[in-house]
Motif scaffolding. Structure first.
Motif, mmCIF file in Angstrom:
data_model
loop_
_atom_site.group_PDB
_atom_site.id
_atom_site.type_symbol
_atom_site.label_atom_id
_atom_site.label_comp_id
_atom_site.label_asym_id
_atom_site.label_seq_id
_atom_site.Cartn_x
_atom_site.Cartn_y
_atom_site.Cartn_z
ATOM 1 N N UNK A 97 -7.557 12.793 -6.656
ATOM 2 C CA UNK A 97 -8.419 12.853 -5.485
ATOM 3 C C UNK A 97 -9.327 11.640 -5.474
ATOM 4 N N UNK A 98 -9.917 11.341 -6.643
ATOM 5 C CA UNK A 98 -10.680 10.108 -6.804
ATOM 6 C C UNK A 98 -9.795 8.988 -7.329
ATOM 7 N N UNK A 99 -8.845 9.355 -8.177
ATOM 8 C CA UNK A 99 -7.914 8.402 -8.766
ATOM 9 C C UNK A 99 -6.478 8.824 -8.427
ATOM 10 N N UNK A 100 -5.570 7.866 -8.504
ATOM 11 C CA UNK A 100 -4.150 8.190 -8.392
ATOM 12 C C UNK A 100 -3.605 8.335 -6.999
ATOM 13 N N UNK A 101 -4.382 7.976 -5.986
ATOM 14 C CA UNK A 101 -3.927 8.155 -4.616
ATOM 15 C C UNK A 101 -4.652 7.167 -3.702
ATOM 16 N N UNK A 102 -3.962 6.722 -2.663
ATOM 17 C CA UNK A 102 -4.594 5.934 -1.606
ATOM 18 C C UNK A 102 -4.812 6.862 -0.422
ATOM 19 N N UNK A 103 -6.045 7.320 -0.285
ATOM 20 C CA UNK A 103 -6.400 8.275 0.748
ATOM 21 C C UNK A 103 -7.900 8.179 0.995
ATOM 22 N N UNK A 104 -8.353 8.529 2.189
ATOM 23 C CA UNK A 104 -9.792 8.480 2.469
ATOM 24 C C UNK A 104 -10.590 9.297 1.451
ATOM 25 N N UNK A 105 -11.654 8.692 0.943
ATOM 26 C CA UNK A 105 -12.502 9.357 -0.028
ATOM 27 C C UNK A 105 -12.168 9.042 -1.466
ATOM 28 N N UNK A 106 -10.990 8.517 -1.705
ATOM 29 C CA UNK A 106 -10.599 8.153 -3.067
ATOM 30 C C UNK A 106 -11.301 6.863 -3.489
ATOM 31 N N UNK A 107 -11.444 6.689 -4.795
ATOM 32 C CA UNK A 107 -11.936 5.405 -5.290
ATOM 33 C C UNK A 107 -10.994 4.297 -4.828
ATOM 34 N N UNK A 108 -11.561 3.172 -4.495
ATOM 35 C CA UNK A 108 -10.756 2.049 -3.994
ATOM 36 C C UNK A 108 -10.160 1.277 -5.169
ATOM 37 N N UNK A 109 -9.257 1.956 -5.890
ATOM 38 C CA UNK A 109 -8.463 1.350 -6.957
ATOM 39 C C UNK A 109 -7.089 1.063 -6.363
ATOM 40 N N UNK A 110 -6.835 -0.188 -6.061
ATOM 41 C CA UNK A 110 -5.651 -0.552 -5.288
ATOM 42 C C UNK A 110 -5.003 -1.791 -5.904
ATOM 43 N N UNK A 111 -3.676 -1.784 -5.935
ATOM 44 C CA UNK A 111 -2.916 -2.932 -6.427
ATOM 45 C C UNK A 111 -1.964 -3.400 -5.326
ATOM 46 N N UNK A 112 -1.954 -4.680 -5.085
ATOM 47 C CA UNK A 112 -0.960 -5.291 -4.187
ATOM 48 C C UNK A 112 0.121 -5.890 -5.076
#
Length: 478
Positions: free
Chosen positions: A395-410
């Protein structure tokens, strides 16, 4: 707060992929939008602080490595990566969260061990971090302390059926700890190898003059992993405690896990990249001009690398496809050859156990997508989504969704990564366990809680960027 828009990419989750734009506001994901959406305005790109063009690339949740050992004292030395160097290397490789292991030994207080690990990590990590608790001394005091870990955000603990005299717990101790786990919801993690028998086999091999690193793998026979895995499963069944078996390497141990899961138990397992790609013959049995037969010390880890002729590596990939194994961690525990691994020159029993992989897990697993071993979605599931769910961060980690931490890899599937000490290597080691591996893909941009920490071959992070993650109970249990 800084706003960032990732445009043109394909967002990949554990359940699918689709073209989408991702809006980051400060440290969190604010929106995932269809390309060209005017929901937030007709020219969203003009209104944000930064635009990242991800055209032709995958946009995935940051990797979560749920099994690392930074600065771990072991075998008369300590793991060569500090929290600073190890988490920086992780960030280079697209991992934005680690879960490390705080240590308690016999005669020590669990609270003191956890406090010490907080001291080591605080202000030094490049990415977010959490802790499991190693319980190396199961007694009345440690059993009483276990429930309090939940309030501290440490919701899993690890015991060892190996390493007598160091971390070893006997069956009675394991039973008592599992009873606490069953009552509280703590997740029991297990190093499943029959340590006392392995020690006898190792002693006999050395007495016969078989001292090279190759015999580390011979001594730690797969039968002793299968037997210990079965025994842990039986104790889990008896107590009702959920069980997570770490660094599974033998196909026979996988069969034990599959049997338990087919019978409805909350039993899970992880494997590591080394058990998918490396072998007893090619690595532990390696020789070089510099080190001779001691070359294999670079790959001494426990559980050990298994024989390629017995099909363990193939079976591990299959288990990842069938979900008999749920996730891939690294068991990152690096040691240099000089002054560390050489402690075991002439006696494999004294070689510090561990290899370094935290920088390369995402790439190595992506190569499995390229070769058809796993799907793109399963890659994300194994390296990010399931670790988040298994260890109470989803919910905070492991997903790209509104409200999740902005941990993102391109991630660029058209890119290329050459692994080696003089190529891609930021871990604090004098060698690479993955020297010469070629990856048909490349980590282009890494964002940790909204901050770009790696971009286009440049590191932009700093110590202290990472924060402690207070975890909840496992979200993966039946």
């Amino acid at each position: 707060m800084t706003t960032t828009l990732l445009t043109g990419g394909t967002v990949v989750s554990a359940t699918g992929r689709s073209p989408a734009d991702v809006l980051i506001d400060g440290e969190t994901i604010a929106a995932v939008l269809a390309p060209g959406s005017t929901l937030l305005g007709h020219d969203l790109a003009a209104s944000v602080d930064r635009v990242i063009d991800a055209t032709g690339k995958y946009v995935i949740p940051g990797g979560i490595d749920a099994h690392t050992h930074m600065q771990l004292p072991f075998g008369g030395t300590s793991a060569s990566d500090t929290f600073e160097t190890g988490t920086r290397a992780a960030a280079w490789g697209g991992t934005t969260t680690i879960v490390d292991f705080a240590v308690q030994r016999a005669g020590e207080r669990i609270q003191d061990g956890l406090a010490h690990w907080h001291e080591l990590a605080a202000g030094n990590c490049a990415i977010d971090y959490g802790f499991h608790q190693i319980v190396g001394g199961v007694d009345a005091d440690s059993l009483a302390a276990l429930p309090g870990l939940i309030d501290d955000g440490v919701t899993s603990f690890k015991m060892f059926m190996a390493y007598p005299g160091v971390f070893y717990a006997d069956d009675a101790q394991i039973l008592r700890a599992m009873q606490v786990a069953a009552d509280t919801g703590l997740l029991t993690m297990m190093h499943a190898e029959n340590g006392p028998v392995i020690d006898v086999l190792a002693e006999q091999l050395v007495a016969a003059g078989n001292t090279d690193p190759y015999f580390h793998g011979v001594a730690r026979a797969w039968q002793m992993e299968e037997e210990a895995t079965h025994r842990a499963i039986m104790l889990s069944h008896l107590t009702g405690a959920p069980l997570y078996v770490v660094h599974v390497s033998a196909k026979q141990a996988v069969e034990q896990l599959a049997w338990a899961r087919d019978n409805g138990q909350n039993v899970f397992g992880e494997t590591c990249p080394q058990y998918l790609y490396l072998s007893l013959e090619d690595q532990l049995g390696a020789s070089s001009e510099e080190w001779g037969a001691f070359e294999g010390a670079k790959w001494v880890c426990s559980t050990p690398l298994r024989s390629k002729h017995e099909g363990h590596q193939h079976h591990m990939w299959q288990a990842l496809r069938t979900n008999d194994i749920q996730m891939v961690s690294t068991d990152h525990c690096p040691f240099c050859m000089k002054d560390q691994k050489t402690l075991g020159f002439g006696d494999f029993r004294a070689i510090p156990n561990g290899i370094g992989s935290v920088e390369h897990r995402m790439d190595l697993m992506y190569q499995g997508v390229v070769t058809g071993q796993i799907t793109l979605e399963r890659w994300v599931e194994l390296t990010s989504t399931t670790p988040a769910r298994m260890f109470g961060m989803y919910g905070k980690k492991g997903v790209i969704a509104p409200g999740a931490d902005a941990d993102v890899v391109v991630y660029d599937p058209a890119g290329h990564t050459s692994i080696g000490v003089d190529k891609t290597h930021h871990m604090n080691m004098d060698h690479s366990a993955w020297e010469g591996f070629e990856i048909d893909g490349h980590v282009d941009t890494v964002i940790s809680r909204g901050k770009v920490v790696v971009d286009d071959g440049t590191y932009l992070g700093s110590p202290g960027d990472g924060r402690f993650v207070k975890r909840g109970l496992s979200q993966y249990l039946v």
